[in-house]
Scaffold this motif. Structure first.
Motif, PDB file in Angstrom:
ATOM      1  N   ASP A 140       0.803  -1.405   0.033  1.00 28.85           N
ATOM      2  CA  ASP A 140       0.049   0.042  -0.051  1.00 28.85           C
ATOM      3  C   ASP A 140       0.858   1.332   0.063  1.00 28.85           C
ATOM      4  OD1 ASP A 140       1.099   0.260   2.515  1.00 28.85           O
ATOM      5  OD2 ASP A 140      -1.072   0.038   3.608  1.00 28.85           O
ATOM      6  N   GLY A 141       2.163   1.311   0.036  1.00 29.57           N
ATOM      7  CA  GLY A 141       3.055   2.172  -0.174  1.00 29.57           C
ATOM      8  C   GLY A 141       3.729   2.829   1.147  1.00 29.57           C
ATOM      9  N   THR A 142       2.882   2.356   2.430  1.00 30.66           N
ATOM     10  CA  THR A 142       3.529   2.702   3.491  1.00 30.66           C
ATOM     11  C   THR A 142       4.704   1.830   3.902  1.00 30.66           C
ATOM     12  OG1 THR A 142       2.295   1.006   4.816  1.00 30.66           O
ATOM     13  CG2 THR A 142       1.387   3.266   4.186  1.00 30.66           C
ATOM     14  N   LEU A 143       5.486   2.176   5.074  1.00 29.35           N
ATOM     15  CA  LEU A 143       6.705   1.429   5.510  1.00 29.35           C
ATOM     16  C   LEU A 143       6.093   0.016   6.109  1.00 29.35           C
ATOM     17  CD1 LEU A 143       9.781   1.020   5.903  1.00 29.35           C
ATOM     18  CD2 LEU A 143       9.359   2.253   8.255  1.00 29.35           C
ATOM     19  N   GLU A 144       4.959   0.122   6.777  1.00 35.21           N
ATOM     20  CA  GLU A 144       4.285  -0.973   7.368  1.00 35.21           C
ATOM     21  C   GLU A 144       3.974  -2.101   6.467  1.00 35.21           C
ATOM     22  OE1 GLU A 144       3.728   2.045   7.989  1.00 35.21           O
ATOM     23  OE2 GLU A 144       4.225   2.181  10.153  1.00 35.21           O
ATOM     24  N   GLY A 145       3.363  -1.661   5.082  1.00 33.87           N
ATOM     25  CA  GLY A 145       2.975  -2.088   4.020  1.00 33.87           C
ATOM     26  C   GLY A 145       4.189  -3.088   3.335  1.00 33.87           C
ATOM     27  N   ILE A 146       5.229  -2.465   3.407  1.00 33.06           N
ATOM     28  CA  ILE A 146       6.467  -2.873   2.632  1.00 33.06           C
ATOM     29  C   ILE A 146       6.936  -3.834   3.653  1.00 33.06           C
ATOM     30  CG2 ILE A 146       8.980  -2.293   1.964  1.00 33.06           C
ATOM     31  CD1 ILE A 146       7.955   0.148   1.124  1.00 33.06           C
ATOM     32  N   LEU A 147       7.011  -3.626   5.052  1.00 32.10           N
ATOM     33  CA  LEU A 147       7.860  -4.755   5.862  1.00 32.10           C
ATOM     34  C   LEU A 147       6.641  -5.810   5.861  1.00 32.10           C
ATOM     35  CD1 LEU A 147       8.816  -2.424   8.958  1.00 32.10           C
ATOM     36  CD2 LEU A 147      10.110  -3.461   6.849  1.00 32.10           C
ATOM     37  N   THR A 148       5.449  -5.837   5.751  1.00 26.77           N
ATOM     38  CA  THR A 148       4.525  -6.838   5.750  1.00 26.77           C
ATOM     39  C   THR A 148       4.647  -7.680   4.555  1.00 26.77           C
ATOM     40  OG1 THR A 148       2.684  -5.744   6.808  1.00 26.77           O
ATOM     41  CG2 THR A 148       2.077  -7.626   5.623  1.00 26.77           C
ATOM     42  N   GLY A 149       4.938  -7.026   3.427  1.00 25.63           N
ATOM     43  CA  GLY A 149       5.255  -7.749   2.225  1.00 25.63           C
ATOM     44  C   GLY A 149       6.582  -8.509   2.332  1.00 25.63           C
ATOM     45  N   ILE A 150       7.741  -7.937   3.097  1.00 23.27           N
ATOM     46  CA  ILE A 150       8.982  -8.725   3.384  1.00 23.27           C
ATOM     47  C   ILE A 150       8.681  -9.868   4.023  1.00 23.27           C
ATOM     48  CG2 ILE A 150      11.288  -8.638   4.494  1.00 23.27           C
ATOM     49  CD1 ILE A 150      11.183  -6.989   2.192  1.00 23.27           C
ATOM     50  N   TYR A 151       7.697  -9.810   4.929  1.00 24.86           N
ATOM     51  CA  TYR A 151       7.705 -11.105   5.884  1.00 24.86           C
ATOM     52  C   TYR A 151       6.778 -12.152   5.080  1.00 24.86           C
ATOM     53  CZ  TYR A 151       5.192 -13.864   9.496  1.00 24.86           C
ATOM     54  OH  TYR A 151       4.608 -14.877  10.296  1.00 24.86           O
ATOM     55  N   THR A 152       5.723 -11.612   4.122  1.00 23.25           N
ATOM     56  CA  THR A 152       5.218 -12.633   3.439  1.00 23.25           C
ATOM     57  C   THR A 152       6.181 -13.192   2.459  1.00 23.25           C
ATOM     58  OG1 THR A 152       3.229 -11.181   3.328  1.00 23.25           O
ATOM     59  CG2 THR A 152       3.300 -12.753   1.636  1.00 23.25           C
ATOM     60  N   MET A 153       7.123 -12.673   1.726  1.00 23.11           N
ATOM     61  CA  MET A 153       7.993 -13.155   0.710  1.00 23.11           C
ATOM     62  C   MET A 153       8.758 -13.969   1.285  1.00 23.11           C
ATOM     63  SD  MET A 153       8.527  -9.581  -1.608  1.00 23.11           S
ATOM     64  CE  MET A 153       9.576 -10.378  -2.744  1.00 23.11           C
ATOM     65  N   PHE A 154       9.175 -13.580   2.690  1.00 26.32           N
ATOM     66  CA  PHE A 154      10.214 -14.753   3.153  1.00 26.32           C
ATOM     67  C   PHE A 154       9.468 -15.984   3.740  1.00 26.32           C
ATOM     68  CE2 PHE A 154      13.477 -11.411   3.372  1.00 26.32           C
ATOM     69  CZ  PHE A 154      14.715 -11.912   3.603  1.00 26.32           C
ATOM     70  N   TYR A 155       8.206 -15.572   3.982  1.00 27.19           N
ATOM     71  CA  TYR A 155       7.437 -16.957   4.560  1.00 27.19           C
ATOM     72  C   TYR A 155       7.006 -17.715   3.161  1.00 27.19           C
ATOM     73  CZ  TYR A 155       3.739 -19.532   6.811  1.00 27.19           C
ATOM     74  OH  TYR A 155       2.883 -20.588   7.317  1.00 27.19           O
ATOM     75  N   ALA A 156       6.888 -17.288   2.060  1.00 25.74           N
ATOM     76  CA  ALA A 156       6.694 -17.958   0.907  1.00 25.74           C
ATOM     77  C   ALA A 156       8.086 -18.547   0.263  1.00 25.74           C
ATOM     78  CB  ALA A 156       6.049 -16.998  -0.148  1.00 25.74           C
ATOM     79  N   ARG A 157       9.097 -18.137   1.102  1.00 25.77           N
ATOM     80  CA  ARG A 157      10.418 -18.536   0.451  1.00 25.77           C
ATOM     81  C   ARG A 157      10.876 -18.063  -1.038  1.00 25.77           C
ATOM     82  NH1 ARG A 157      12.632 -22.212   3.855  1.00 25.77           N
ATOM     83  NH2 ARG A 157      11.348 -23.399   5.249  1.00 25.77           N
ATOM     84  N   ALA A 158      10.273 -17.034  -1.229  1.00 30.63           N
ATOM     85  CA  ALA A 158      10.687 -16.239  -2.656  1.00 30.63           C
ATOM     86  C   ALA A 158      11.924 -15.962  -2.770  1.00 30.63           C
ATOM     87  CB  ALA A 158      10.258 -14.697  -2.684  1.00 30.63           C
TER      88      ALA A 158
END
Length: 250
Positions: A6-24
């Protein structure tokens, strides 16, 4: 796979969490702002729902692994407002977690350097504008500074001027993003603020501006004018709001 935040820092950090969890994988995943993403029928996308708990876990992990300076570097780089920051941060963390606490010193690594570059651009503009930002006294007694920075640095400048002008009421107005920092002699608040039709200056301010413009014109030596040097130390994109340049910028 493209992950959209969503463009926020919190949104980016949530995305980082999701990507690591998905083993991107390092070279496959992208993390981009939904607002600026141009749909591509050949790209699979995942829209990230910002989650404070997940974002805090990533923030805490960054702080624990790289210390306060490393965390500050990441947050400052975010202020670059670049659409690819999420991807850059993801790739940085993929490399940095393997390197350990001194990862930020490994500037020969392109993924580390990409984040550091954003950090340096933001800090360079912040440093420049601590000297170029011009406050004008309004009729209300508030000192007002308007500008249009390349990066989202109003909070960083507010931290600086809170120390320098702690006994004044002031406003720093980013007209490009339509936000402002309001300081009440104790703390500052960042809020939305649109453009003004007119500004009503105090009589003292009007006199000062007239004298300052006259002074700078009279001390100028035409034969020694060096526009290249001027632009190197005072980029022309900032001249619009410099009192001493208002009468000569055209």
């Amino acid at each position: 796979m493209v992950y959209l935040h969503d463009g926020t820092l919190e949104g980016i950090l949530t995305g980082i969490y999701t990507m690591f969890y998905a083993r991107a994988r390092f070279d496959e995943g992208q993390l981009l702002a939904l607002e600026h993403y141009q749909s591509d029928i050949f790209q699979l996308t995942v829209e990230i729902e910002t989650n404070e708990e997940k974002a805090n876990k990533v923030a805490q992990s960054i702080y624990e692994h790289f210390g306060p300076d490393g965390f500050r570097t990441v947050v400052t780089a975010f202020l670059s407002d670049d659409n690819d920051f999420g991807t850059v941060l993801f790739r940085f963390l993929k490399r940095a977690y393997k390197m350990g606490p001194k990862a930020l010193e490994a500037l020969s690594d392109l993924s580390i350097y990409a984040l550091y570059q954003k950090y340096r651009k933001v800090t360079r503009e912040t440093h420049l504008l601590t000297g170029l930002l011009r406050f004008s006294e309004l009729k209300s007694g508030i000192f007002y500074a308007e500008y249009e920075p390349t990066y989202n640095i109003t909070g960083l400048l507010a931290d600086h001027f809170k120390e320098r002008l702690g006994d004044q009421l002031w406003v720093i107005h980013d007209k490009k993003r339509q936000i402002a920092a309001f300081y009440d002699k104790e703390t500052y608040y960042i809020r939305a603020l649109g453009a003004f039709d007119t500004l009503v200056y105090s009589e003292k301010e009007k006199a000062f501006q007239t004298m300052w413009q006259s002074y700078t014109q009279h001390i100028a030596i035409k034969e020694r004018e060096n526009l290249v040097c001027q632009r190197a130390h005072m980029p022309k994109k900032y001249w619009k709001y410099l009192t001493e340049k208002i009468s000569s910028q055209h």
